[in-house]
Design a protein around this motif. Structure first.
Motif, PDB file in Angstrom:
ATOM      1  N   LEU A  84       8.381  42.725 -17.350  1.00  8.36           N
ATOM      2  CA  LEU A  84       7.253  43.484 -17.407  1.00  8.36           C
ATOM      3  C   LEU A  84       6.879  43.253 -19.168  1.00  8.36           C
ATOM      4  CD1 LEU A  84       8.032  46.853 -15.742  1.00  8.36           C
ATOM      5  CD2 LEU A  84       6.192  45.237 -15.115  1.00  8.36           C
ATOM      6  N   GLU A  85       8.080  43.143 -19.910  1.00 11.92           N
ATOM      7  CA  GLU A  85       7.979  42.654 -21.481  1.00 11.92           C
ATOM      8  C   GLU A  85       7.148  41.367 -21.587  1.00 11.92           C
ATOM      9  OE1 GLU A  85      10.819  42.163 -25.048  1.00 11.92           O
ATOM     10  OE2 GLU A  85      11.482  42.776 -23.363  1.00 11.92           O
ATOM     11  N   SER A  86       7.748  40.448 -20.712  1.00 11.50           N
ATOM     12  CA  SER A  86       7.255  39.177 -20.649  1.00 11.50           C
ATOM     13  C   SER A  86       5.793  38.965 -20.429  1.00 11.50           C
ATOM     14  CB  SER A  86       7.897  37.948 -19.950  1.00 11.50           C
ATOM     15  OG  SER A  86       9.211  38.094 -20.343  1.00 11.50           O
ATOM     16  N   ALA A  87       5.400  39.634 -19.511  1.00  7.61           N
ATOM     17  CA  ALA A  87       4.089  39.734 -19.027  1.00  7.61           C
ATOM     18  C   ALA A  87       3.154  40.684 -19.856  1.00  7.61           C
ATOM     19  CB  ALA A  87       3.723  40.471 -17.425  1.00  7.61           C
ATOM     20  N   GLY A  88       3.703  41.358 -21.044  1.00  6.32           N
ATOM     21  CA  GLY A  88       2.769  42.102 -22.104  1.00  6.32           C
ATOM     22  C   GLY A  88       2.696  43.338 -21.700  1.00  6.32           C
ATOM     23  N   LYS A  89       3.318  44.057 -20.520  1.00  2.78           N
ATOM     24  CA  LYS A  89       3.131  45.233 -20.009  1.00  2.78           C
ATOM     25  C   LYS A  89       4.373  46.119 -20.874  1.00  2.78           C
ATOM     26  CE  LYS A  89       1.462  43.879 -15.815  1.00  2.78           C
ATOM     27  NZ  LYS A  89       1.411  43.655 -14.357  1.00  2.78           N
ATOM     28  N   LEU A  90       4.119  46.346 -22.137  1.00  5.06           N
ATOM     29  CA  LEU A  90       5.141  46.724 -22.964  1.00  5.06           C
ATOM     30  C   LEU A  90       5.494  48.339 -22.659  1.00  5.06           C
ATOM     31  CD1 LEU A  90       4.368  45.207 -26.378  1.00  5.06           C
ATOM     32  CD2 LEU A  90       5.947  44.341 -24.466  1.00  5.06           C
ATOM     33  N   THR A  91       4.346  49.057 -22.435  1.00  2.00           N
ATOM     34  CA  THR A  91       4.686  50.537 -22.020  1.00  2.00           C
ATOM     35  C   THR A  91       5.386  50.727 -20.727  1.00  2.00           C
ATOM     36  OG1 THR A  91       2.566  50.929 -23.174  1.00  2.00           O
ATOM     37  CG2 THR A  91       3.803  52.717 -21.917  1.00  2.00           C
ATOM     38  N   ASP A  92       5.061  49.805 -19.892  1.00  2.00           N
ATOM     39  CA  ASP A  92       5.998  49.962 -18.507  1.00  2.00           C
ATOM     40  C   ASP A  92       7.350  49.334 -18.829  1.00  2.00           C
ATOM     41  OD1 ASP A  92       3.768  50.778 -17.320  1.00  2.00           O
ATOM     42  OD2 ASP A  92       3.042  48.932 -16.333  1.00  2.00           O
ATOM     43  N   ALA A  93       7.364  48.423 -19.590  1.00  2.00           N
ATOM     44  CA  ALA A  93       8.822  47.739 -19.943  1.00  2.00           C
ATOM     45  C   ALA A  93       9.820  48.937 -20.372  1.00  2.00           C
ATOM     46  CB  ALA A  93       8.829  46.360 -20.618  1.00  2.00           C
ATOM     47  N   LEU A  94       9.392  49.544 -21.540  1.00  2.00           N
ATOM     48  CA  LEU A  94       9.593  50.604 -22.264  1.00  2.00           C
ATOM     49  C   LEU A  94      10.152  51.775 -21.316  1.00  2.00           C
ATOM     50  CD1 LEU A  94      10.569  51.541 -24.875  1.00  2.00           C
ATOM     51  CD2 LEU A  94       8.366  52.659 -25.171  1.00  2.00           C
ATOM     52  N   THR A  95       9.458  52.096 -20.252  1.00  2.00           N
ATOM     53  CA  THR A  95       9.992  53.168 -19.172  1.00  2.00           C
ATOM     54  C   THR A  95      11.071  52.602 -18.790  1.00  2.00           C
ATOM     55  OG1 THR A  95       7.605  53.794 -19.166  1.00  2.00           O
ATOM     56  CG2 THR A  95       9.085  54.306 -17.246  1.00  2.00           C
ATOM     57  N   GLY A 110      17.015  45.871 -24.829  1.00  2.00           N
ATOM     58  CA  GLY A 110      15.342  45.706 -24.611  1.00  2.00           C
ATOM     59  C   GLY A 110      14.263  46.988 -25.015  1.00  2.00           C
ATOM     60  N   GLU A 111      15.221  47.922 -24.677  1.00  2.00           N
ATOM     61  CA  GLU A 111      14.180  49.184 -25.064  1.00  2.00           C
ATOM     62  C   GLU A 111      13.910  49.006 -26.652  1.00  2.00           C
ATOM     63  OE1 GLU A 111      14.306  53.968 -24.879  1.00  2.00           O
ATOM     64  OE2 GLU A 111      16.289  52.853 -24.652  1.00  2.00           O
ATOM     65  N   GLY A 112      14.865  48.558 -27.480  1.00  2.00           N
ATOM     66  CA  GLY A 112      14.432  48.574 -28.945  1.00  2.00           C
ATOM     67  C   GLY A 112      13.590  47.354 -29.243  1.00  2.00           C
ATOM     68  N   ARG A 113      13.709  46.404 -28.653  1.00  2.00           N
ATOM     69  CA  ARG A 113      13.005  45.257 -28.902  1.00  2.00           C
ATOM     70  C   ARG A 113      11.348  45.539 -28.485  1.00  2.00           C
ATOM     71  NH1 ARG A 113      15.707  41.815 -25.694  1.00  2.00           N
ATOM     72  NH2 ARG A 113      14.480  42.092 -23.764  1.00  2.00           N
ATOM     73  N   THR A 114      11.271  46.177 -27.303  1.00  2.00           N
ATOM     74  CA  THR A 114      10.050  46.681 -27.025  1.00  2.00           C
ATOM     75  C   THR A 114       9.299  47.525 -27.694  1.00  2.00           C
ATOM     76  OG1 THR A 114      10.801  46.245 -24.575  1.00  2.00           O
ATOM     77  CG2 THR A 114       8.695  47.682 -24.927  1.00  2.00           C
ATOM     78  N   ARG A 116      10.013  48.175 -30.879  1.00  2.00           N
ATOM     79  CA  ARG A 116       9.506  47.239 -32.176  1.00  2.00           C
ATOM     80  C   ARG A 116       8.364  46.512 -31.938  1.00  2.00           C
ATOM     81  NH1 ARG A 116      14.882  46.422 -32.283  1.00  2.00           N
ATOM     82  NH2 ARG A 116      14.857  44.512 -31.327  1.00  2.00           N
ATOM     83  N   ALA A 117       7.959  45.962 -30.628  1.00  2.00           N
ATOM     84  CA  ALA A 117       6.784  45.241 -30.230  1.00  2.00           C
ATOM     85  C   ALA A 117       5.632  46.083 -30.345  1.00  2.00           C
ATOM     86  CB  ALA A 117       7.021  44.545 -28.976  1.00  2.00           C
ATOM     87  N   LEU A 118       5.780  47.244 -29.738  1.00  2.00           N
ATOM     88  CA  LEU A 118       4.830  48.556 -29.611  1.00  2.00           C
ATOM     89  C   LEU A 118       4.607  49.282 -31.013  1.00  2.00           C
ATOM     90  CD1 LEU A 118       5.708  50.053 -26.474  1.00  2.00           C
ATOM     91  CD2 LEU A 118       3.621  48.832 -27.032  1.00  2.00           C
ATOM     92  N   GLY A 119       5.340  48.750 -32.033  1.00  2.00           N
ATOM     93  CA  GLY A 119       5.163  49.550 -33.243  1.00  2.00           C
ATOM     94  C   GLY A 119       5.812  50.846 -33.375  1.00  2.00           C
ATOM     95  N   GLU A 120       6.746  51.033 -32.364  1.00  5.40           N
ATOM     96  CA  GLU A 120       7.229  52.475 -32.405  1.00  5.40           C
ATOM     97  C   GLU A 120       8.508  52.559 -32.844  1.00  5.40           C
ATOM     98  OE1 GLU A 120       7.503  54.013 -28.330  1.00  5.40           O
ATOM     99  OE2 GLU A 120       5.297  53.509 -28.050  1.00  5.40           O
ATOM    100  N   ASP A 121       9.454  51.549 -33.601  1.00  6.39           N
ATOM    101  CA  ASP A 121      10.529  51.622 -34.079  1.00  6.39           C
ATOM    102  C   ASP A 121      10.511  52.624 -35.271  1.00  6.39           C
ATOM    103  OD1 ASP A 121      13.167  51.432 -34.394  1.00  6.39           O
ATOM    104  OD2 ASP A 121      12.994  49.302 -35.017  1.00  6.39           O
ATOM    105  N   HIS A 122      10.950  53.517 -35.461  1.00  7.38           N
ATOM    106  CA  HIS A 122      11.171  54.314 -36.360  1.00  7.38           C
ATOM    107  C   HIS A 122      12.531  54.713 -37.043  1.00  7.38           C
ATOM    108  CE1 HIS A 122       7.186  55.757 -35.495  1.00  7.38           C
ATOM    109  NE2 HIS A 122       7.610  56.076 -34.222  1.00  7.38           N
ATOM    110  N   GLY A 123      13.362  53.478 -36.995  1.00  9.14           N
ATOM    111  CA  GLY A 123      14.663  53.466 -37.636  1.00  9.14           C
ATOM    112  C   GLY A 123      15.665  54.304 -36.935  1.00  9.14           C
TER     113      GLY A 123
END
Length: 124
Positions: A84-95, A110-114, A116-123
């Protein structure tokens, strides 16, 4: 008019043994579980091959089927998340990664990487 006697219906409940242990599965149930795990393993292998070929949607389908057959294995949600992450379905991958992250370090990465890709990493 005739009167009919009521018919009593007995319902028998099957309970686990008094010791608190679950009843042992039958040979037939064990054989079915073994076949399911074997089929899930083949689907997981197919999913990994499809990931390498860049066929993300087909890989995701293979991993979903494997998850249904063997829900205890953390390998299949991890593979599904990657597809899902590779397909660009980041929200689904995160779930998906979130579901397996508690027990699997690779899912947590994978969750952390996703995130960051979504811009949700808050440290976190």
């Amino acid at each position: 008019m005739r009167a009919y006697a009521p018919i009593a219906v007995a319902i028998v409940a099957v309970a686990a043994p008094e010791s608190g242990q679950a009843a042992k599965p039958s040979k037939k149930a064990k054989a079915k579980a073994k076949r399911s795990k074997k089929k899930a393993k083949k689907l997981g292998k197919k999913g990994r091959k499809l990931l390498k070929k860049g066929k993300w949607d087909k890989a995701a389908t293979a991993f979903r089927k494997a998850m249904k057959l063997n829900p205890e294995s953390p390998k299949y949600p991890r593979g599904l998340g990657k597809a899902l992450e590779s397909a660009g379905k980041l929200t689904d991958a995160l779930t998906v990664y979130g579901l397996c992250a508690a027990s699997e370090a690779a899912c947590a990465r994978g969750e952390g990487r996703t995130r960051r890709a979504l811009g949700e990493d808050h440290g976190e």
